[in-house]
Design a protein around this motif. Structure first.
Motif, short mmCIF file in Angstrom:
data_model
loop_
_atom_site.label_atom_id
_atom_site.label_comp_id
_atom_site.label_asym_id
_atom_site.label_seq_id
_atom_site.Cartn_x
_atom_site.Cartn_y
_atom_site.Cartn_z
N LEU A 4 39.77 -24.90 69.75
CA LEU A 4 38.44 -23.39 70.41
C LEU A 4 37.21 -23.98 69.65
O LEU A 4 37.65 -23.98 68.64
N CYS A 22 31.67 -23.81 74.95
CA CYS A 22 33.14 -23.39 74.24
C CYS A 22 33.75 -25.37 74.67
O CYS A 22 34.09 -25.26 76.19
N ALA A 24 37.60 -26.81 74.24
CA ALA A 24 39.02 -26.80 74.06
C ALA A 24 40.03 -28.03 74.52
O ALA A 24 39.15 -28.86 75.01
N THR A 28 45.27 -25.82 76.03
CA THR A 28 44.30 -25.03 75.43
C THR A 28 44.38 -24.24 76.74
O THR A 28 43.70 -23.20 76.81
N TYR A 94 33.30 -15.43 71.03
CA TYR A 94 34.48 -16.40 71.15
C TYR A 94 35.07 -16.84 72.45
O TYR A 94 35.59 -15.84 72.92
N ASN A 96 38.41 -17.45 74.53
CA ASN A 96 39.93 -18.16 74.62
C ASN A 96 40.56 -17.86 75.93
O ASN A 96 40.23 -17.55 77.00
N VAL A 100 45.36 -13.69 75.44
CA VAL A 100 45.55 -15.46 74.36
C VAL A 100 47.17 -15.22 74.38
O VAL A 100 47.91 -14.84 74.39
N ASN A 104 48.47 -17.18 68.98
CA ASN A 104 46.74 -16.13 68.23
C ASN A 104 46.18 -16.70 67.15
O ASN A 104 45.13 -16.38 66.69
N TYR A 105 46.10 -18.18 68.55
CA TYR A 105 44.80 -18.90 67.87
C TYR A 105 43.50 -18.52 68.28
O TYR A 105 42.71 -18.06 69.33
N TRP A 106 42.63 -18.47 67.24
CA TRP A 106 40.85 -18.35 67.71
C TRP A 106 40.19 -19.73 66.44
O TRP A 106 40.43 -19.82 65.09
#
Length: 116
Positions: A4, A22, A24, A28, A94, A96, A100, A104-106
């Motif tokens: 991301l 964004c 991705a 994702t 952000y 996502n 999520v 829990n990746y940001w």
């Protein structure tokens, strides 16, 4: 692999506009409802805009009629057009999935600063 990458933030005067992007990874993005979140200093991260795979959208009341979320499924890319920006929109933004993923990746986020 989760990826991301947010971009497009910056410093803008109140009333101005910015367009966030964004990028991705396919795993994702593909087939998932996606959203833009933001976190202001000293506050919890909040979800401000959501877009489903069919393009239907929802917005937090605080950004409704000012922000527009969109996605390009072929490019695994999502956008947030922000108009009529206010100082209270200042935050790190952000992208996502919604909800999520369990990992829990940001990403690193992109800073938006609106001066009064």
């Amino acid at each position: 692999q989760v990826q991301l990458v947010e971009s497009g933030g910056g410093l803008v005067q109140a009333g101005g506009s910015l367009r966030l992007s964004c990028a991705a990874s396919g795993s994702t993005f593909r087939g998932k409802t996606m959203g833009w979140y933001r976190q202001a200093p000293g506050k919890w991260r909040e979800l401000v805009a959501v877009i489903s795979t069919d393009g239907s959208t929802n917005y937090a009341d605080s950004v409704k009629d000012r922000f527009t979320i969109s996605r390009d499924n072929a490019q695994n890319t999502m956008y947030l057009q922000m108009n009529s920006l206010k100082p209270e929109d200042t935050a790190v933004y952000y992208c996502n999935a919604v909800p999520v993923g369990v990992e829990n990746y940001w990403g690193q986020g992109t800073q938006v600063t609106v001066s009064s």
